[in-house]
Design an enzyme around this catalytic site. Structure first.
Site, PDB file in Angstrom:
ATOM      1  N   ASP A 125      36.012  23.285  32.237  1.00 50.98           N
ATOM      2  CA  ASP A 125      36.297  24.416  33.105  1.00 50.98           C
ATOM      3  C   ASP A 125      36.839  23.887  34.428  1.00 50.98           C
ATOM      4  OD1 ASP A 125      36.238  27.245  33.616  1.00 50.98           O
ATOM      5  OD2 ASP A 125      34.415  27.321  32.402  1.00 50.98           O
TER       6      ASP A 125
ATOM      7  N   ASP B 171      39.749  28.596  35.511  1.00 51.22           N
ATOM      8  CA  ASP B 171      39.039  29.763  36.004  1.00 51.22           C
ATOM      9  C   ASP B 171      39.876  30.526  37.039  1.00 51.22           C
ATOM     10  OD1 ASP B 171      36.326  31.167  36.201  1.00 51.22           O
ATOM     11  OD2 ASP B 171      36.647  30.604  38.296  1.00 51.22           O
TER      12      ASP B 171
ATOM     13  N   GLU C 293      42.512  31.746  32.799  1.00 50.97           N
ATOM     14  CA  GLU C 293      41.872  33.058  32.945  1.00 50.97           C
ATOM     15  C   GLU C 293      42.738  33.883  33.888  1.00 50.97           C
ATOM     16  OE1 GLU C 293      37.525  34.932  34.128  1.00 50.97           O
ATOM     17  OE2 GLU C 293      38.269  33.199  35.240  1.00 50.97           O
TER      18      GLU C 293
ATOM     19  N   HIS D 266      31.031  34.115  28.463  1.00 50.90           N
ATOM     20  CA  HIS D 266      29.835  34.010  29.306  1.00 50.90           C
ATOM     21  C   HIS D 266      29.757  35.096  30.379  1.00 50.90           C
ATOM     22  CE1 HIS D 266      33.042  32.171  31.535  1.00 50.90           C
ATOM     23  NE2 HIS D 266      32.311  32.173  32.634  1.00 50.90           N
ATOM     24  N   ASP D 267      30.833  35.865  30.579  1.00 49.70           N
ATOM     25  CA  ASP D 267      30.890  36.856  31.653  1.00 49.70           C
ATOM     26  C   ASP D 267      30.744  38.298  31.167  1.00 49.70           C
ATOM     27  OD1 ASP D 267      31.141  35.277  33.920  1.00 49.70           O
ATOM     28  OD2 ASP D 267      33.322  35.145  33.764  1.00 49.70           O
TER      29      ASP D 267
END
Length: 568
Positions: free
Chosen positions: A89, A197, A254, A330-331
Site C-alpha cells: 500500500d 491509496d 484508488e 477493508h473500507d
C-alpha cells in the site's frame, strides 16, 4: 487474482492479539492453494495507528507489532518461492502528524537562526480566513472540517481524512522526489508493485475555493476541488518516468470519482500511468448522494443500477484500459451482507457474487474471508469498535449530538468499516484460529460455523467454488479477453450477460433475488449449443428450453464449437 490482506486481522503468530508478518508467512500455502497470484498488503509501516496504519510516520520502517524488515523479507521470499507477487500500500496523499517531515514543517517558515525551513512547504498550510475561521469550508472524509489549526505554527493545515493525517503538498518538487526515492527503495527490496491509496487526490485546485453546500451542511466534501485535480496526470507521468518505468511492476490506483473515460486514460496499455484503478461507482449504489442524509445512511440498491455501472466500465475500458473488479475491501462492509443475503442464502449468494466478479473482464480482487462467505458483525456496544471513522460518527451524533444510539449503531452495523476488519475466521476455537490471546478487535460470533477449517472440509463450500472460478479464469481466454454484452437489461431479478471472442462465448446467468426466476431460452441460440461449466446449485449439464433459476442461483455456460454440437 489479487488477494487483499489486512495484516492486523489476518494471523497472529505470537499471541499478542495482533496479526503480523510471521502470521501471514505461515498461511502462504493456503493462499497459494486458493489460487492467489498477487497479495496486496495493507500498510505495515511505522505508524501511531490512528487510521489503521494509513497514517505513516516512517515509510521505510515496519511497525514493531507487525514484525521487522527481516520478517518482511522472509515473507517476500516465501511468496516469490511460490510464484506469487506482493504489492504494498503506497500512501502518499498524506502522512502521520508524527512523521519527521511534519514535525519539522510545523516549526514555521523560518528557523530560530533565521534560515528558511527546508520543510516549510512539505504540507498544505494556510492562514485563517478574515473572520478568524478555517481557510475554507472543506469537510473531512471522517467528518468535521478538513482544516486544523496548529498552535506551534499558527496556521491551519489541510487533512482530507483524520486530523492526524496532514496532506502532503505535491506542488513542492522536493516532496515528490522524497516519495520517488522511497518507492525505489521498496522496489529494490523486491516488492512487485503498489496499491496507491487515494492517488487521485494528490492535486488540489490551487486557490482552495469554497465547495458548494447542501442545506444544513457546514463542511461539505469538496471533491470537485481535489479529485482528478489539474496537475494529477503530470504528477503520475512524472512518477512513471522517474520510477515505475524502471521496474516490472503492477500498480492499482484508488480513484474515487473517476469516470470510465478517465479510467481508460489512466490505464491505457501504452499511454496510461497505472496498470488498473479502483473506481467507486458500485460502492455508492446503496447511498443517497442526491439528498442531505446522515453519514452512512443506507438506501436499497437496485440491480438495474449495478448493470448500468458495470456495463459502462466493461464497454469503455474494453481494448483501451483495464478494470479492477471488486465488491469489498477493508473500507466497506462485507459483500455478502451488502449485495447478497447473509442469512438463509449466505452460501448461495456468496457464490453468486464470486461468479459475478470472476466472469467479468478485469483483475478480480478477493478480500480476506470473502472466499468463505464472511459476513458483517453486529457488536452491541460502541466500546467494541476500533475504527476512527466509526468512533467519530458516534461522537458527532450521539456523544455530542444527543442522537439515538440505537439508530446510529444500526447504521454502523450496515456500513461500518470494522465489518471488514474483524479477525480472519480460521476455525471454531475462541480466538477463531487467529490468535491464542485477546484479539485487538472482537471476532465475529459466527466464526464457530463460518470458518476456513469447516469450508475446507465441505466440498460444497464457498471456498471450493471460488477456487474453481479461479481455475476457470486460468483455463478460458474468453474470460480474460472476451467482449461483455448485457442480456435482458430490464429484468428486475436476473443479471445475464455474455463474454465473447471470435472463437468462443461464455453465458452467465445470475439470479440476484430471493425468488425463483423462470425464462425461455433464446430461440436464436439453441440450448444444445451450450454446456454447463459451473453452477452454485445442482443443475442439468445442458440448458432446458424453460429455465428456472432458484434464489441466488448462478450458472455459467460455455458455447460449444460446431464440431461439439449434438446432431439432431
Amino acid at each position: 487474482m489479487v488477494y487483499q490482506i489486512y495484516p492486523r486481522s489476518f494471523q497472529d503468530s505470537d499471541g499478542d492479539g495482533i496479526g503480523d508478518l510471521k502470521g501471514i508467512r505461515a498461511r502462504l500455502d493456503y493462499l497459494h492453494d486458493l489460487g492467489a497470484d498477487v497479495i496486496w498488503l495493507c500498510p505495515v509501516y511505522q505508524s501511531p495507528n490512528d487510521d489503521g496504519g494509513y497514517d505513516i510516520s516512517d515509510y521505510q520502517a515496519i511497525l514493531p507489532e507487525f514484525g521487522t524488515l527481516e520478517d518482511f523479507s522472509d515473507l517476500l521470499d516465501g511468496l516469490h518461492a511460490r510464484g506469487m507477487k506482493l504489492i504494498m500500500d503506497l500512501v502518499v496523499n498524506h502522512t502521520s502528524d508524527e512523521h519527521p517531515w511534519f514535525l519539522e514543517s510545523r516549526k514555521g517558515r523560518t528557523l530560530p537562526d533565521g534560515t528558511l525551513n527546508p520543510y516549510r512547504d512539505y504540507y498544505i498550510w494556510r492562514p485563517a480566513s478574515e473572520d478568524g475561521q478555517e481557510p475554507n469550508n472543506w469537510g473531512s472524509h471522517f467528518g468535521g472540517s478538513a482544516w486544523k489549526l496548529d498552535p506551534e505554527r499558527g496556521e491551519y493545515f489541510l487533512h482530507l481524512f483524520s486530523p492526524r493525517q496532514p496532506d502532503l503538498n505535491w506542488e513542492h518538487p522536493e516532496v515528490r522526489q522524497e516519495i520517488y526515492r522511497m518507492m525505489r527503495w521498496w522496489l529494490d527490496q523486491g516488492v512487485d508493485g503498489f496499491r496507491m491509496d487515494t492517488i487521485n487526490m494528490l492535486s488540489k485546485v490551487p486557490d482552495f475555493p469554497d465547495a458548494p453546500q447542501k442545506q444544513d451542511e457546514r463542511y461539505p466534501l469538496a471533491e470537485l476541488h481535489f479529485l482528478n485535480g489539474p496537475r494529477l496526470l503530470e504528477y503520475l507521468r512524472e512518477m512513471r518516468r522517474e520510477v515505475l518505468d524502471h521496474y516490472d511492476v503492477l500498480t492499482v490506483g484508488e480513484a474515487p470519482g473517476v469516470s470510465p473515460e478517465l479510467g481508460a486514460q489512466y490505464t491505457h496499455e501504452t499511454e496510461g500511468v497505472l496498470s488498473m484503478i479502483f473506481q467507486f461507482e458500485q460502492m455508492a449504489l446503496d447511498k443517497d448522494l442526491a439528498h442531505p442524509t446522515p453519514r452512512w445512511t443506507q438506501v436499497p440498491w437496485s440491480l438495474a443500477a449495478l448493470k448500468e455501472v458495470t456495463g459502462r466500465w466493461q464497454h469503455v475500458l474494453h481494448g483501451q484500459g483495464w478494470n479492477s473488479v471488486y465488491l469489498s475491501n477493508h473500507d466497506v462492509p462485507r459483500m455478502v451482507s451488502r449485495f447478497g443475503d447473509d442469512g438463509e442464502y449466505r452460501v448461495q449468494s456468496a457464490k453468486l457474487l464470486a461468479t459475478f466478479l470472476h466472469t467479468l473482464q478485469g483483475t478480480p480482487y478477493i478480500y480476506q474471508g470473502d472466499e468463505i462467505g464472511t459476513t458483517n458483525v453486529q457488536f452491541r456496544s460502541i466500546s467494541e469498535y476500533r475504527d476512527v471513522d466509526t468512533l467519530n460518527l458516534w461522537r458527532e451524533e450521539v456523544t455530542e449530538g444527543g442522537g439515538d444510539p440505537q439508530a446510529t449503531l444500526e447504521r454502523i452495523w450496515a456500513q461500518g468499516r470494522d465489518n471488514a476488519r474483524t479477525p480472519m475466521q480460521w476455525d471454531a476455537t475462541p480466538g477463531a484460529g487467529f490468535t491464542t490471546g485477546t484479539p485487538w478487535i472482537g471476532v465475529n460470533p459466527n466464526h464457530t460455523t463460518v470458518n476456513v477449517q469447516a469450508a475446507l472440509a465441505d466440498p460444497d463450500s464457498v471456498y471450493w467454488y471460488t477456487r474453481e472460478l479461479i481455475r476457470l479464469r486460468q483455463d478460458l481466454p474468453v474470460i480474460v479477453d472476451g467482449r461483455y454484452d448485457l442480456l435482458l437489461p430490464d429484468h428486475p431479478q436476473l443479471y445475464a450477460y455474455t463474454r465473447t471472442t471470435d472463437t468462443e462465448q461464455l453465458l452467465v446467468l445470475l439470479n440476484f433475488s430471493r425468488e425463483p426466476v423462470t425464462l425461455d431460452w433464446p430461440a436464436a441460440s439453441p440450448p444444445a449449443c451450450y454446456r454447463l461449466l459451473l453452477s452454485n446449485l445442482a443443475a442439468t449439464q445442458r440448458p432446458e428450453l424453460h429455465l428456472t433459476l432458484a434464489p441466488f442461483e448462478a450458472r455459467v455456460y460455455h458455447a460449444l464449437s460446431s464440431q461439439e454440437v449434438p446432431q439432431a
